[in-house]
Design a protein around this motif. Sequence first.
Motif, PDB file in Angstrom:
ATOM      1  N   MET A 133       0.847  -1.179   0.000  1.00 47.31           N
ATOM      2  CA  MET A 133       0.000   0.000   0.000  1.00 47.31           C
ATOM      3  C   MET A 133       0.894   1.244   0.000  1.00 47.31           C
ATOM      4  N   GLU A 134       0.433   2.257  -0.721  1.00 45.96           N
ATOM      5  CA  GLU A 134       1.245   3.458  -0.867  1.00 45.96           C
ATOM      6  C   GLU A 134       0.359   4.706  -0.929  1.00 45.96           C
ATOM      7  N   TYR A 173      -4.733   6.585  -1.608  1.00 47.78           N
ATOM      8  CA  TYR A 173      -4.058   5.423  -1.054  1.00 47.78           C
ATOM      9  C   TYR A 173      -4.207   4.300  -2.079  1.00 47.78           C
ATOM     10  N   PHE A 174      -3.094   3.726  -2.489  1.00 50.70           N
ATOM     11  CA  PHE A 174      -3.081   2.729  -3.556  1.00 50.70           C
ATOM     12  C   PHE A 174      -2.734   1.346  -3.030  1.00 50.70           C
ATOM     13  N   ASP A 175      -3.399   0.358  -3.597  1.00 50.29           N
ATOM     14  CA  ASP A 175      -3.018  -1.043  -3.467  1.00 50.29           C
ATOM     15  C   ASP A 175      -2.508  -1.436  -4.849  1.00 50.29           C
ATOM     16  N   THR A 235      -4.162   0.265  -7.992  1.00 50.31           N
ATOM     17  CA  THR A 235      -5.576   0.553  -7.741  1.00 50.31           C
ATOM     18  C   THR A 235      -5.760   1.501  -6.569  1.00 50.31           C
ATOM     19  N   VAL A 292      -7.560   2.921  -3.473  1.00 54.88           N
ATOM     20  CA  VAL A 292      -8.498   2.306  -2.530  1.00 54.88           C
ATOM     21  C   VAL A 292      -8.963   3.278  -1.457  1.00 54.88           C
ATOM     22  N   VAL A 328     -12.983   5.304   1.856  1.00 57.00           N
ATOM     23  CA  VAL A 328     -12.397   4.074   1.317  1.00 57.00           C
ATOM     24  C   VAL A 328     -13.387   3.501   0.310  1.00 57.00           C
ATOM     25  N   ILE A 339      -8.413  -1.586   5.813  1.00 55.12           N
ATOM     26  CA  ILE A 339      -7.729  -0.632   4.937  1.00 55.12           C
ATOM     27  C   ILE A 339      -7.847   0.784   5.484  1.00 55.12           C
ATOM     28  N   GLU A 392      -5.154   1.365   8.068  1.00 56.21           N
ATOM     29  CA  GLU A 392      -3.848   1.546   7.416  1.00 56.21           C
ATOM     30  C   GLU A 392      -3.774   2.906   6.728  1.00 56.21           C
ATOM     31  N   PHE A 393      -4.858   3.288   6.082  1.00 57.76           N
ATOM     32  CA  PHE A 393      -4.904   4.547   5.354  1.00 57.76           C
ATOM     33  C   PHE A 393      -4.748   5.735   6.293  1.00 57.76           C
TER      34      PHE A 393
END
Length: 162
Positions: free
Chosen positions: A1-2, A55-57, A60, A62, A83, A92, A95-96
């Motif tokens: 995740m980024e 926020y990317f997975d 993608t 997310v 989200v 998620i 984490e985000f």
Amino acid sequence: MELQAFEDSHTALVASWASTAQEVALLSGRDEYPFPADLVSSWRKVADDIKSYLYFDGETPVGYGELWLDDEEDEVELARIIVAPELRGQGIGTEFVRALLQPALAAGYSAVFLRVRPDNERAIKTYLRVGFQPVDENLAAEWNEPQPINYTWLQYPTESGT
């Protein structure tokens, strides 16, 4: 995740995540549902003191969220956090929010806050899990005076925070 800076090419996707009238209002300030097509290109009020993130997975997106920087009050507010609906309830969001805290804390303000609708119990649990704490009742009442509803206000503990 980024975590990455938001790009306008993702506006329609993020707008589609607003799955209720309440979520449309939180993202755009308007009560129309579904998200009005003519509003998709203009719902984001871009200003120098607002930093928008995705926020990317992998490739993608997310999650979407903003940091509202306030030099006058020496604080940053996490805002408009959402989200993708199909991914909610999977951790998620936690984490985000942790990822959003990194640039929020790095901005160097003495306080980090957020406000959330009191009926959004899932979000409140997420923010408490991340380490946010309710602000003093009197301060929350003062901040809620000009607001359309009585939000739940939370503060993240910082080294120089109030």
